[in-house]
Design an enzyme around this catalytic site. Structure first.
Site: not given
Length: 444
Positions: A102, A239, A241, A243
């Site tokens: 992440s 960010d 990843d 999400d």
């Protein structure tokens, strides 16, 4: 022994704590556990990753582990975490594996698992997978070994899903998107352009090393400057990843997750989509969000910090919107986990449909100054049971009245107590937080 799975999968320094051997074992155990729960067919797993360099190594290990346990593997390549979750459902797979840390620095990596339908695994299943790491399970041979194939249209499947969930075209909007040199680098600019926006992409050239390096939602300063420089209507920061997302208004001011939730909650309430007129947030959301929702007759339910607790509350109550101050927002009717691209599309759609600038929409909520002080202690339990601490908190709460808030929260991993105070003025919040931190220190 500490539990291997944290609140967001298995994480650690790649090739030191999170080794290929561990990744292979986790994947193999996950496939065996799933096969044991459903023997009606051979398990199918979707595997994706963010672009950090160690992801190539860990992907190979994960794929080998799954196939060695008899699971067929569908590789989708570099994709946002929510894309992997969506594809698990869309491809009718039994398991999803996302290899990403992440927003963490590049040397870290992680393994996040999704159950069928793209939902996070229950704690009990994670415990079974962890228990399975200690033994050597059955090893199929011959035709029973899992097969590996690539899903060439994975990105198209995901972006088409996002476009179908966007209520209004973005025609006329000029936006800047910071992709954090991460998993959003390919998906975000493409889908925002397809939705009708003029897109200026930055930090969208991942090389395996530069993910989250001075960019993205944890470092929005360059995005703020670029929005102003290009005369854009707004900016979006993802960010590593993808999400989550934060936004930037036309003047370069940051719009955080609380403000995004306020904008979306009112839009959904207006459209009759906000189930039970309720928004779900964590205890760390700003008091300004509580006050804004109260003023607009929207109920606010709070949970412990962590997206899994938000998800649990959303499912338990059948609610339609929830999230965190960090910009991790969940729409249960549209996605099974937080989706930064979906969130950004819904925010931009609201700007386009109302003709109002982002700053005006975000202005529905006034953020109160929030001060957080971490106090190192020898025993968190002593602090929790202290009468002296309780009386000090009650005294500060009485002083602040309805215009402030106090929250003492023990760290989940360290001997720390986090003292958070919100007040109408920064100096008032700081003085109260420092005072309470002193009391906490004195008792332990």
């Amino acid at each position: 022994m500490a539990r291997l799975f944290g609140t967001d999968g298995v994480r650690g320094l790649a090739n030191a704590e999170l080794t290929p051997e561990l990744a292979l074992s986790v994947a193999a155990s996950a496939a065996r556990v799933l096969a044991a729960h459903d023997r009606s067919h051979r398990p199918v797993a979707v595997v994706g990753r963010d672009p950090r360099a160690s992801g190539e190594m860990l992907e190979a290990a994960v794929v080998a582990g799954l196939a060695s346990a008899g699971a067929d593997v569908l590789r989708v390549g570099v994709q946002p975490t929510p894309a992997v979750a969506h594809l698990v459902g869309a491809l009718e797979a039994d398991l999803g594996v996302m290899i990403s840390a992440s927003h963490n620095p590049m040397p870290d990596n992680g393994i996040k698992l999704f159950a069928s339908g793209g939902h996070k695994l229950p704690d009990g299943i994670e415990d079974e997978i962890e228990a399975g790491l200690t033994g050597d399970g059955p090893r199929p041979t011959g035709a029973a070994i899992g097969r590996v194939s690539d899903v060439d249209d994975a990105l198209d499947r995901y972006t088409n899903h996002l476009l179908a969930a966007t209520p209004h075209p973005l025609t006329g909007l000029r936006i800047v998107v910071d992709c954090a040199n991460g998993a959003a680098s390919f998906a975000a600019p493409e889908v925002y352009r397809k939705a009708g926006a003029e897109v200026i992409a930055m930090h969208s050239e991942p090389d395996g090393i530069n993910i989250n390096d001075g960019c993205g939602s944890t470092h929005p300063e360059k995005l703020q400057a670029m929005v102003v420089e290009h005369g854009a209507d707004l900016g979006i920061a993802h960010d590593g990843d993808a999400d989550r997302c934060l936004a930037v208004d036309a003047s370069g001011e940051l719009v955080d997750g609380d403000q995004i939730m306020a904008i979306l909650a009112l839009a959904m309430a207006e459209a009759g989509e906000l189930t039970h007129d309720t928004l779900v947030a964590t205890v760390m959301s700003n008091l300004g969000l509580h006050l804004a929702m109260r003023d607009h007759q929207v109920k606010l339910r709070t949970t412990a910090v962590g997206d899994r607790y938000v998800l649990e509350e959303l499912r338990a109550g059948g609610y339609a919107l929830g999230g965190e101050q960090s910009g991790h927002v969940v729409f249960p009717a549209l996605a099974t986990t937080g989706d930064g691209l979906l969130t950004a599309l819904r925010v931009m759609s609201r700007v386009a449909s109302t003709g109002k600038p982002l700053a005006e929409l975000a202005g529905v909520m006034r953020k109160l100054p929030q001060v957080l002080v971490n106090v190192r202690v020898t025993d968190k339990a002593t602090v929790a049971g202290s009468e002296v601490v309780r009386e000090a908190v009650e005294a500060v709460e009485a002083e602040l009245g309805d215009e402030g808030r106090v929250l003492l929260r023990p760290s989940g991993t360290e001997q720390l107590v986090r003292v958070m105070v919100e007040a109408p003025a920064q100096d008032t919040a700081q003085a109260a937080a420092d005072r309470l931190a002193g009391v906490v220190s004195s008792v332990c």
